[in-house]
Motif scaffolding. Structure first.
Motif, PDB file in Angstrom:
ATOM      1  N   TRP A  80      11.009   1.459  -2.170  1.00 24.10           N
ATOM      2  CA  TRP A  80      11.276   1.954  -0.825  1.00 24.10           C
ATOM      3  C   TRP A  80      12.742   1.748  -0.454  1.00 24.10           C
ATOM      4  O   TRP A  80      13.409   0.849  -0.958  1.00 24.10           O
ATOM      5  CB  TRP A  80      10.426   1.223   0.208  1.00 24.10           C
ATOM      6  CG  TRP A  80       8.956   1.397   0.020  1.00 24.10           C
ATOM      7  CD1 TRP A  80       8.310   2.380  -0.686  1.00 24.10           C
ATOM      8  CD2 TRP A  80       7.929   0.555   0.539  1.00 24.10           C
ATOM      9  NE1 TRP A  80       6.960   2.205  -0.618  1.00 24.10           N
ATOM     10  CE2 TRP A  80       6.682   1.086   0.118  1.00 24.10           C
ATOM     11  CE3 TRP A  80       7.924  -0.585   1.317  1.00 24.10           C
ATOM     12  CZ2 TRP A  80       5.471   0.518   0.459  1.00 24.10           C
ATOM     13  CZ3 TRP A  80       6.712  -1.158   1.661  1.00 24.10           C
ATOM     14  CH2 TRP A  80       5.496  -0.606   1.229  1.00 24.10           C
ATOM     15  N   HIS A  99      12.300   5.154   6.601  1.00 22.96           N
ATOM     16  CA  HIS A  99      11.684   4.254   5.614  1.00 22.96           C
ATOM     17  C   HIS A  99      11.084   5.187   4.568  1.00 22.96           C
ATOM     18  O   HIS A  99      10.041   5.796   4.795  1.00 22.96           O
ATOM     19  CB  HIS A  99      10.624   3.400   6.306  1.00 22.96           C
ATOM     20  CG  HIS A  99      10.013   2.365   5.431  1.00 22.96           C
ATOM     21  ND1 HIS A  99       9.256   1.349   5.942  1.00 22.96           N
ATOM     22  CD2 HIS A  99      10.027   2.180   4.093  1.00 22.96           C
ATOM     23  CE1 HIS A  99       8.826   0.575   4.950  1.00 22.96           C
ATOM     24  NE2 HIS A  99       9.277   1.086   3.823  1.00 22.96           N
ATOM     25  N   PHE A 102       7.620   6.226  -0.182  1.00 20.66           N
ATOM     26  CA  PHE A 102       6.185   5.948  -0.287  1.00 20.66           C
ATOM     27  C   PHE A 102       5.538   6.943  -1.247  1.00 20.66           C
ATOM     28  O   PHE A 102       5.642   8.146  -1.052  1.00 20.66           O
ATOM     29  CB  PHE A 102       5.496   6.068   1.079  1.00 20.66           C
ATOM     30  CG  PHE A 102       5.865   4.994   2.053  1.00 20.66           C
ATOM     31  CD1 PHE A 102       5.165   3.802   2.083  1.00 20.66           C
ATOM     32  CD2 PHE A 102       6.903   5.182   2.953  1.00 20.66           C
ATOM     33  CE1 PHE A 102       5.493   2.815   2.997  1.00 20.66           C
ATOM     34  CE2 PHE A 102       7.233   4.203   3.862  1.00 20.66           C
ATOM     35  CZ  PHE A 102       6.526   3.011   3.885  1.00 20.66           C
ATOM     36  N   ASP A 109       0.586   2.073  -1.602  1.00 20.70           N
ATOM     37  CA  ASP A 109       1.667   2.742  -0.879  1.00 20.70           C
ATOM     38  C   ASP A 109       1.116   3.588   0.266  1.00 20.70           C
ATOM     39  O   ASP A 109       1.669   3.604   1.360  1.00 20.70           O
ATOM     40  CB  ASP A 109       2.468   3.637  -1.834  1.00 20.70           C
ATOM     41  CG  ASP A 109       3.771   3.007  -2.297  1.00 20.70           C
ATOM     42  OD1 ASP A 109       3.852   1.762  -2.330  1.00 20.70           O
ATOM     43  OD2 ASP A 109       4.703   3.762  -2.618  1.00 20.70           O
TER      44      ASP A 109
END
Length: 136
Positions: A80, A99, A102, A109
């Motif tokens: 990440w 962010h 994923f 995840d």
């Protein structure tokens, strides 16, 4: 894993504090611990540090980009990336967080992605806003 399965959480948070104060809240370990988690962060490209995440333990991170007080990018675990962008807005700061990384094909995840989006929006970044505004 294929790139099409990678997902990103994007959060837009107004903070009633100037960019320099928000930057300090992101990059000074004592302030970071007040709104998120303990960690030995430093705003230096290549700096390796750990964030002490509840339920995960120490998570290895590495600073990738530093442009004070506008942009901070670091890895968060092995896959990440957290990208923090600060934009002056009136007497405050528009904080834009991405962010990314994923893997939605990975069960852990996907679960993290589903929990962390609401967590960033409703708990973590509002706490950051409170800490950054305290010194104003």
């Amino acid at each position: 894993m294929h790139d099409a399965s990678l997902a990103t959480i994007s959060v837009d948070q107004f903070i009633p504090a100037p960019p320099a104060r928000v930057w300090s809240s992101l990059t000074e370990p004592d302030l970071l611990a007040r709104w998120w988690v303990p960690g030995d962060i430093r705003a230096v490209v290549g700096h390796r540090f750990h964030l002490q995440m509840p339920g995960w333990g120490p998570v290895a991170c590495e600073v990738l980009e530093v442009e004070p007080p506008e942009r901070l990018v670091y890895t968060f675990n092995t896959t990440w990336t957290l990208t923090w962008r600060l934009v002056a807005e009136g007497k405050g700061t528009r904080l834009l967080l991405e962010h990314s990384g994923f893997d939605l094909d990975d069960k852990r995840d996907r679960a993290a992605f589903e929990r962390m989006g609401p967590g960033w929006r409703t708990m973590v970044l509002p706490r950051l806003a409170e800490v950054a505004a305290e010194a104003v």
